[in-house]
Design a protein around this motif. Sequence first.
Motif, short mmCIF file in Angstrom:
data_model
loop_
_atom_site.label_atom_id
_atom_site.label_comp_id
_atom_site.label_asym_id
_atom_site.label_seq_id
_atom_site.Cartn_x
_atom_site.Cartn_y
_atom_site.Cartn_z
N CYS A 1 4.60 -4.01 12.05
CA CYS A 1 3.22 -3.72 11.67
C CYS A 1 2.72 -2.45 12.37
CB CYS A 1 2.31 -4.89 12.01
SG CYS A 1 0.59 -4.63 11.56
N VAL A 2 2.30 -1.48 11.57
CA VAL A 2 1.80 -0.20 12.08
C VAL A 2 0.52 0.15 11.34
CG1 VAL A 2 2.26 2.27 12.36
CG2 VAL A 2 4.11 0.61 12.67
N ARG A 3 -0.45 0.62 12.09
CA ARG A 3 -1.71 1.10 11.52
C ARG A 3 -1.74 2.62 11.59
NH1 ARG A 3 -7.62 -1.53 12.52
NH2 ARG A 3 -8.93 0.24 11.96
N ILE A 4 -2.17 3.26 10.50
CA ILE A 4 -2.27 4.71 10.42
C ILE A 4 -3.73 5.05 10.19
CG2 ILE A 4 -1.50 6.80 9.26
CD1 ILE A 4 0.95 5.22 8.29
N GLU A 5 -4.27 5.94 11.05
CA GLU A 5 -5.68 6.32 10.96
C GLU A 5 -5.84 7.83 11.08
OE1 GLU A 5 -8.34 3.16 13.19
OE2 GLU A 5 -6.51 3.53 14.34
N ASP A 6 -6.85 8.33 10.40
CA ASP A 6 -7.21 9.73 10.51
C ASP A 6 -8.68 9.84 10.12
OD1 ASP A 6 -7.25 12.46 10.75
OD2 ASP A 6 -6.23 12.84 8.85
N GLY A 7 -9.56 9.93 11.11
CA GLY A 7 -10.98 9.91 10.83
C GLY A 7 -11.39 8.58 10.24
N ASP A 8 -12.03 8.62 9.06
CA ASP A 8 -12.46 7.37 8.43
C ASP A 8 -11.40 6.81 7.48
OD1 ASP A 8 -12.62 9.22 6.40
OD2 ASP A 8 -14.68 8.70 5.80
N ARG A 9 -10.21 7.40 7.48
CA ARG A 9 -9.11 6.90 6.63
C ARG A 9 -8.25 5.94 7.44
NH1 ARG A 9 -5.85 11.62 4.12
NH2 ARG A 9 -5.57 12.21 6.31
N SER A 10 -7.79 4.86 6.81
CA SER A 10 -6.95 3.91 7.56
C SER A 10 -6.17 3.00 6.62
CB SER A 10 -7.82 3.05 8.50
OG SER A 10 -8.79 2.34 7.76
N VAL A 11 -4.91 2.77 6.97
CA VAL A 11 -4.07 1.79 6.29
C VAL A 11 -3.31 0.99 7.33
CG1 VAL A 11 -3.79 3.11 4.14
CG2 VAL A 11 -2.12 3.38 5.99
N LEU A 12 -3.04 -0.26 6.99
CA LEU A 12 -2.23 -1.15 7.82
C LEU A 12 -1.01 -1.54 7.01
CD1 LEU A 12 -2.26 -2.73 10.56
CD2 LEU A 12 -3.26 -4.65 9.29
#
Length: 204
Positions: A10-21
């Motif tokens: 399980c990895v979460r990717i974020e960039d500012g207000d963007r996000s996916v898990l």
Amino acid sequence: MRLTKYAHACVRIEDGDRSVLIDPGCWTAPEAFHGVRAVLFTHEHADHVDEDLLAAARAADPELQVYTHADLAAELGGEAVAVGDRFTAGGFEVRAVGGRHAETIDGYPNCANLGFLVEGVYHPGDALHRPEEDVRALLLPASGPWLSLRAAIEMVRAVRPEHTFPIHDANLSEIGMANFDGWLGEEADTRFARIALGKSVDLP
């Protein structure tokens, strides 16, 4: 872009207000979902998808997006995507690649498996499919009945990512992790680093 490692794959990717898990499975803590906009599931196995966790996350956020292959999407009530599809999830541009789970023995397990390329970050799920696109950061499976150390090293050499971070490692002891990390650091031409559980790295 920030990568946060949760349990196993399980990895979460974020960039500012963007996000996916990606792949919150049975060993994932509920806080992995907090504030996330979309969830991607590579395949149906319990270490990659926990329906109770997902139900709780959706109850807390009915707008939560879910993407996976058609069979699992029907079961979860998510949006179906297929190999080659390009779509937007949680504000990120994503491409689905691969298609099948890596074989352990005698054709088992014969199930779908999508890898996801999230703007240069590649999560292959339980497979070693090599995408055509350039990979900035590879989330590399480190352990599994379908995986060998040699295959992991060959995967990195073929994909040639700038950065490599091991995942799918819940079954490894500390000694096993150190052994894997030592081999990858020596034999694969990549910037290799392990993200501690619950910790994050920022891609430059």
